[in-house]
Design an enzyme around this catalytic site. Structure first.
Site, PDB file in Angstrom:
ATOM      1  N   LYS A   1       0.763  -1.169  -0.090  1.00 26.57           N
ATOM      2  CA  LYS A   1      -0.091   0.015  -0.008  1.00 26.57           C
ATOM      3  C   LYS A   1       0.910   1.216  -0.127  1.00 26.57           C
ATOM      4  O   LYS A   1       2.090   1.147   0.390  1.00 26.57           O
ATOM      5  CB  LYS A   1      -0.827   0.175   1.323  1.00 26.57           C
ATOM      6  CG  LYS A   1      -2.155   0.774   1.060  1.00 26.57           C
ATOM      7  CD  LYS A   1      -3.004   0.070   0.179  1.00 26.57           C
ATOM      8  CE  LYS A   1      -4.544   0.813   0.383  1.00 26.57           C
ATOM      9  NZ  LYS A   1      -5.421  -0.257  -0.323  1.00 26.57           N
TER      10      LYS A   1
HETATM   11  N1  GLU Z   1      -7.165   0.112  -3.143  1.00 30.43           N
HETATM   12  C1  GLU Z   1      -7.964  -0.989  -3.594  1.00 30.43           C
HETATM   13  C2  GLU Z   1      -8.042  -2.091  -2.453  1.00 30.43           C
HETATM   14  O1  GLU Z   1      -7.708  -1.618  -1.152  1.00 30.43           O
HETATM   15  C3  GLU Z   1      -7.320  -1.535  -5.048  1.00 30.43           C
HETATM   16  C4  GLU Z   1      -6.242  -2.206  -4.799  1.00 30.43           C
HETATM   17  C5  GLU Z   1      -5.683  -2.692  -6.213  1.00 30.43           C
HETATM   18  O2  GLU Z   1      -6.419  -2.827  -7.228  1.00 30.43           O
HETATM   19  O3  GLU Z   1      -4.428  -3.265  -6.462  1.00 30.43           O
HETATM   20  O4  GLU Z   1      -8.209  -3.178  -2.635  1.00 30.43           O
END
Ligand code: GLU
Length: 423
Positions: free
Chosen positions: A113
């Site tokens: 993240k």
């Molecule tokens: N931010 C989204 C999540 O928390 C998508 C992450 C992604 O598509 O890599 O799942």
């Protein structure tokens, strides 16, 4: 496996909360101590200082993070959040949750993240572009299509993904679409990615409704948060026959027990920037929406909104976590005791990263699929993950979060064990 309530305590810190969820499941599945210790910490943390030229001519320094939690099952994957309240601990928690999420829907990624402490609502497009490009450049030492693939999260958009793709590509000297997902379709994005989080959520709510013997047509849904996840969840669920009775965004919202005109609210939001002031219902705030009389509650905003204080007053039969981390561990226990089925974040919002995976595969192959094929593949993934979670929860008389975690953590542990320790 029995539920050990004494082990569940309130945790204010979101990173402690994420670790606590893992600790809890480690006990349930009998994870050995060294594996547990390994999975309990992120593999890699990068903190960067991001100088940005502002419209006023001054240079402002922002702080950003990229955390890679685990890469045993493949390159790491996860969104980038732009929000004033971002902290390193939050990004660590979100990265860990991505590891479990990718494992639960069985895609070959680990979890990561990113986050930048900023308020995009007060920044111009030029300032946002400057910030995005410099942040990308700062984290480019650890991202890449075979290493770590960012995506959208809170307050980051397809346009921002386009700038990430372009910045990385400019450094390489050729286009690298697979470095980021959630891009516009015109530059290698996937059809269906924009609504994928919401669509995945709809699929698992449908499964839960059927499993519980509830009728979809007219079932009342309250949604907290009207961003990419919440807005499209409201739209797709109303198209499916659910009745959306309350929606809020960060400024407040609107409720009507007889149902709201979701298309009208979306138009109102596009015009005014908020759902507040829509005339088809009464005003409601961001807290009360959680306790609104409904069958399905969709928290689709930020973490830690369902607490031990409000959990006893939640009236929904199903809570579908479109947001990451909306329910605190002690609230989980209360909801489970009250017979409310919580579809945990790593299941309920895994549609986003699932279609991100499809996008990455299409980018690497330079071969793009039709939207109905994407939605069909997504549905298969979500239904299977729901069933695996539900079976696990039933078999061991545990809640759906523990069910999902025990499936996911076991998969990551197996991959980690098979790979062994280097050197
Ligand atoms: N931010 C989204 C999540 O928390 C998508 C992450 C992604 O598509 O890599 O799942």
């Amino acid at each position: 496996m029995a539920l050990d309530l004494s082990a569940v305590s309130s945790s204010e810190n979101v990173w402690q909360m994420a670790q606590q969820q893992l600790d809890d499941v480690a006990r349930l599945i009998g994870l050995n101590e060294s594996m547990h210790g390994f999975l309990r910490e992120p593999k890699r943390i990068l903190e960067v200082s991001v100088p940005v030229r502002m419209d006023s001519g001054t240079t402002k320094i922002f702080k950003g993070f990229r955390v890679q939690h685990n890469m045993s099952r493949g390159p790491t994957k996860g969104g980038i959040r732009f929000h004033p309240d971002v902290t390193l601990d939050e990004v660590k928690a979100l990265a860990m949750w991505m590891t479990w999420k990718c494992a639960l829907v069985n895609i070959p990624f680990g979890g990561a993240k990113g986050g930048v402490i900023c308020d995009p609502r007060t920044m111009s497009m030029q300032e946002l572009e400057n910030l995005t490009r410099r942040f990308t450049s700062e984290i480019s030492i650890i991202i890449g299509p075979e290493k770590d693939i960012p995506a959208p999260d809170v307050y980051t958009t397809p346009q921002i993904m386009a700038w990430i793709m372009d910045t990385y590509s400019m450094q390489k000297g050729y286009s690298v679409p697979g470095v980021v997902t959630g891009k516009p379709v015109a530059i290698g994005g996937s059809l269906g990615r924009d609504k994928a989080t919401a669509r995945g959520c709809l699929y698992v709510v449908d499964e839960a409704m059927q499993t519980l013997g509830l009728t979809i047509e007219g079932a009342r849904v309250a949604v907290q948060g009207f961003g990419n996840a919440g807005m499209y969840a409201a739209e797709l669920m109303s198209q499916r026959g659910y009745s959306i009775v309350a929606v809020t965004d960060s400024k407040g919202g609107v409720a009507n027990p007889k149902g709201l005109d979701v298309a009208g609210i979306m138009a109102h939001k596009a015009e005014t920037g908020s759902v507040v002031g829509f005339t088809g219902g009464d005003r409601i705030n961001n807290k009360d929406v959680l306790e609104y009389d409904c069958d399905v509650l969709v928290p689709a905003a930020l973490e830690k909104v369902i607490t031990k204080e409000n959990a006893p007053r939640i009236r929904a039969k199903i809570v579908a976590e479109a947001a990451n981390g909306p329910t605190m561990p002690d609230a989980d226990v209360i909801l489970f005791e009250r017979g409310i089925m919580v579809l945990p974040d790593i299941l309920a919002n895994a549609g986003g990263v699932s279609v991100s995976y499809f996008e990455w595969v299409q980018d690497l192959q330079e071969n793009f699929w039709e939207e109905d094929e994407i939605n069909e593949r997504l549905k298969r993934k979500m239904v299977r993950a729901f069933k695996e979670t539900y079976d696990q929860a039933k078999r061991h008389s545990i809640d759906m979060r523990r069910g999902a975690y025990s499936v996911a953590v076991a998969r990551v542990a197996e991959a980690t064990k098979l790979r062994g320790l280097y050197p």
